[in-house]
Structures are given as C-alpha cells and as structure tokens.
Design a protein around this motif. Structure first.
Motif, short mmCIF file in Angstrom:
data_model
loop_
_atom_site.label_atom_id
_atom_site.label_comp_id
_atom_site.label_asym_id
_atom_site.label_seq_id
_atom_site.Cartn_x
_atom_site.Cartn_y
_atom_site.Cartn_z
N ALA A 67 -24.41 -13.58 9.00
CA ALA A 67 -23.50 -12.43 8.84
C ALA A 67 -22.88 -12.05 10.17
O ALA A 67 -21.68 -11.79 10.26
N ARG A 68 -23.70 -12.04 11.24
CA ARG A 68 -23.15 -11.70 12.55
C ARG A 68 -22.18 -12.76 13.05
O ARG A 68 -21.20 -12.47 13.71
N ARG A 69 -22.42 -14.02 12.70
CA ARG A 69 -21.48 -15.08 13.07
C ARG A 69 -20.16 -14.90 12.34
O ARG A 69 -19.09 -15.09 12.92
N LEU A 70 -20.22 -14.55 11.07
CA LEU A 70 -18.99 -14.28 10.31
C LEU A 70 -18.26 -13.07 10.89
O LEU A 70 -17.03 -13.05 10.95
N HIS A 71 -19.01 -12.06 11.33
CA HIS A 71 -18.38 -10.91 11.98
C HIS A 71 -17.63 -11.35 13.23
O HIS A 71 -16.56 -10.80 13.53
N ASP A 72 -18.16 -12.31 13.94
CA ASP A 72 -17.52 -12.79 15.16
C ASP A 72 -16.18 -13.45 14.87
O ASP A 72 -15.29 -13.44 15.71
N THR A 73 -16.03 -14.00 13.68
CA THR A 73 -14.76 -14.62 13.31
C THR A 73 -13.85 -13.64 12.58
O THR A 73 -12.80 -14.04 12.07
N GLY A 74 -14.26 -12.37 12.50
CA GLY A 74 -13.43 -11.35 11.88
C GLY A 74 -13.60 -11.23 10.38
O GLY A 74 -12.77 -10.64 9.71
N ARG A 75 -14.68 -11.78 9.85
CA ARG A 75 -14.92 -11.72 8.41
C ARG A 75 -16.14 -10.88 8.09
O ARG A 75 -17.04 -10.75 8.91
N SER A 76 -16.19 -10.39 6.90
CA SER A 76 -17.34 -9.62 6.44
C SER A 76 -18.52 -10.56 6.19
O SER A 76 -18.34 -11.74 5.87
N GLY A 77 -19.72 -10.01 6.30
CA GLY A 77 -20.92 -10.80 6.02
C GLY A 77 -21.04 -11.20 4.56
O GLY A 77 -21.79 -12.12 4.22
N TRP A 78 -20.29 -10.55 3.69
CA TRP A 78 -20.32 -10.87 2.27
C TRP A 78 -19.77 -12.27 1.99
O TRP A 78 -19.98 -12.81 0.90
N TRP A 79 -19.08 -12.86 2.95
CA TRP A 79 -18.58 -14.23 2.77
C TRP A 79 -19.73 -15.24 2.62
O TRP A 79 -19.52 -16.37 2.19
N ILE A 80 -20.95 -14.83 2.94
CA ILE A 80 -22.12 -15.70 2.75
C ILE A 80 -22.24 -16.10 1.28
O ILE A 80 -22.73 -17.19 0.96
N LEU A 81 -21.78 -15.23 0.41
CA LEU A 81 -21.88 -15.51 -1.03
C LEU A 81 -21.07 -16.73 -1.46
O LEU A 81 -21.27 -17.25 -2.55
N LEU A 82 -20.17 -17.21 -0.59
CA LEU A 82 -19.44 -18.45 -0.89
C LEU A 82 -20.38 -19.63 -1.09
O LEU A 82 -20.05 -20.58 -1.78
N SER A 83 -21.54 -19.56 -0.47
CA SER A 83 -22.48 -20.68 -0.58
C SER A 83 -22.98 -20.89 -2.00
O SER A 83 -23.54 -21.94 -2.31
N PHE A 84 -22.78 -19.92 -2.87
CA PHE A 84 -23.18 -20.08 -4.27
C PHE A 84 -22.18 -20.89 -5.09
O PHE A 84 -22.49 -21.29 -6.21
N ILE A 85 -20.99 -21.12 -4.55
CA ILE A 85 -20.01 -21.97 -5.22
C ILE A 85 -20.35 -23.41 -4.87
O ILE A 85 -20.36 -23.77 -3.69
N PRO A 86 -20.64 -24.25 -5.84
CA PRO A 86 -21.05 -25.62 -5.53
C PRO A 86 -20.00 -26.38 -4.71
O PRO A 86 -18.81 -26.30 -4.98
N PHE A 87 -20.47 -27.10 -3.72
CA PHE A 87 -19.70 -27.98 -2.84
C PHE A 87 -18.62 -27.25 -2.05
O PHE A 87 -18.71 -27.16 -0.83
N ILE A 88 -17.61 -26.74 -2.70
CA ILE A 88 -16.45 -26.14 -2.02
C ILE A 88 -16.87 -24.91 -1.20
O ILE A 88 -16.43 -24.73 -0.08
N GLY A 89 -17.72 -24.07 -1.76
CA GLY A 89 -18.14 -22.86 -1.08
C GLY A 89 -18.86 -23.15 0.22
O GLY A 89 -18.61 -22.50 1.24
N ALA A 90 -19.77 -24.12 0.19
CA ALA A 90 -20.51 -24.47 1.40
C ALA A 90 -19.59 -25.05 2.47
O ALA A 90 -19.73 -24.75 3.66
N ILE A 91 -18.62 -25.85 2.06
CA ILE A 91 -17.68 -26.44 3.01
C ILE A 91 -16.83 -25.35 3.67
O ILE A 91 -16.65 -25.33 4.89
N ILE A 92 -16.33 -24.42 2.87
CA ILE A 92 -15.52 -23.32 3.41
C ILE A 92 -16.36 -22.47 4.36
O ILE A 92 -15.90 -22.08 5.45
N LEU A 93 -17.60 -22.19 4.00
CA LEU A 93 -18.48 -21.39 4.85
C LEU A 93 -18.74 -22.09 6.18
O LEU A 93 -18.71 -21.45 7.24
N ILE A 94 -18.96 -23.39 6.16
CA ILE A 94 -19.18 -24.14 7.40
C ILE A 94 -17.93 -24.09 8.28
O ILE A 94 -18.03 -23.94 9.50
N VAL A 95 -16.76 -24.20 7.68
CA VAL A 95 -15.52 -24.09 8.45
C VAL A 95 -15.42 -22.72 9.11
O VAL A 95 -15.08 -22.61 10.29
N PHE A 96 -15.75 -21.66 8.37
CA PHE A 96 -15.73 -20.31 8.94
C PHE A 96 -16.71 -20.19 10.10
O PHE A 96 -16.41 -19.58 11.12
#
Length: 117
Positions: A67-96
């Motif tokens: 969450a703190r890493r996402l804050h550093d990129t200007g995003r909310s910590g709630w973006w962690i929930l992307l990891s629940f989307i199979p394949f695509i969510g994890a890839i997007i989260l890693i890019v962030f």
C-alpha cells in the motif's frame, strides 16, 4: 537485511510512502526466507506448518508495504485488490509497483529526497 527489518518495524503502517528499493528488497528477502522455511519443512517432514505460520506472520507487513509503495506512485492502497483479477490484475499491479516515485503528493513527501540510504 535493513529493508526487511524496517518493513517489519512498520508492521501495520498503511500511511506514508515506500520507495521501490524498500518494497523490492523486502520482497526478495521474503522469498528467500520462504524458500528456506519450505526446505526446513520438507527436511523435518512437517506438512508446510512452518511456511503457513511464516506467511501469516508477514501478511500484514506485506500488505502495508505494498500500500505504501502504491502511495509512492500516487495511487490508493485499494489498488491491491487488482490482484484478485486473474492474470491481468497481477500484471497491472506489478507494473504499478515498478513505476518510479512521483514528487510530493497527497500521501506525503517524496521518500527519495527525505531519506538517504
């Protein structure tokens, strides 16, 4: 090792920002410790008991540093929930998580300029 222990000291600190180095070094040490624990589990014949205990122990620090890493990129910590989307969510989260820090934002001052490691 400093990065690993500093994240554990901020056990549930979901506010603030975490540099890329802090996040990825914690992740690296977390993977190494998990592999060693898996090896010990297989050598002593327990059915991943130690691995489960370790995973539960570092669950909250892992979520907080993400969450703190996402804050550093200007995003909310709630973006962690992307990891629940199979394949695509994890890839997007890693890019962030790989993106560089932004300047000062609503989550605090830029950690690159405020800390010297």
């Amino acid at each position: 090792m400093h990065w690993y222990t500093s994240v554990l000291k901020k056990y549930v600190a979901f506010t603030g920002r975490a540099r890329r180095q802090e996040y990825w070094m914690f992740t690296l040490f977390n993977i190494i410790v998990s592999l060693v624990i898996a090896l010990v589990d297989s050598l002593i014949g327990t059915a991943s008991v130690l691995g489960i205990i370790y995973s539960l122990a570092v669950l909250l620090p892992s979520l907080s540093v993400t969450a703190r890493r996402l804050h550093d990129t200007g995003r909310s910590g709630w973006w962690i929930l992307l990891s629940f989307i199979p394949f695509i969510g994890a890839i997007i989260l890693i890019v962030f998580l790989c993106q560089d820090s932004q300047g000062d934002n609503q989550y605090g001052a830029n950690p690159k300029t405020s800390q010297s490691f």
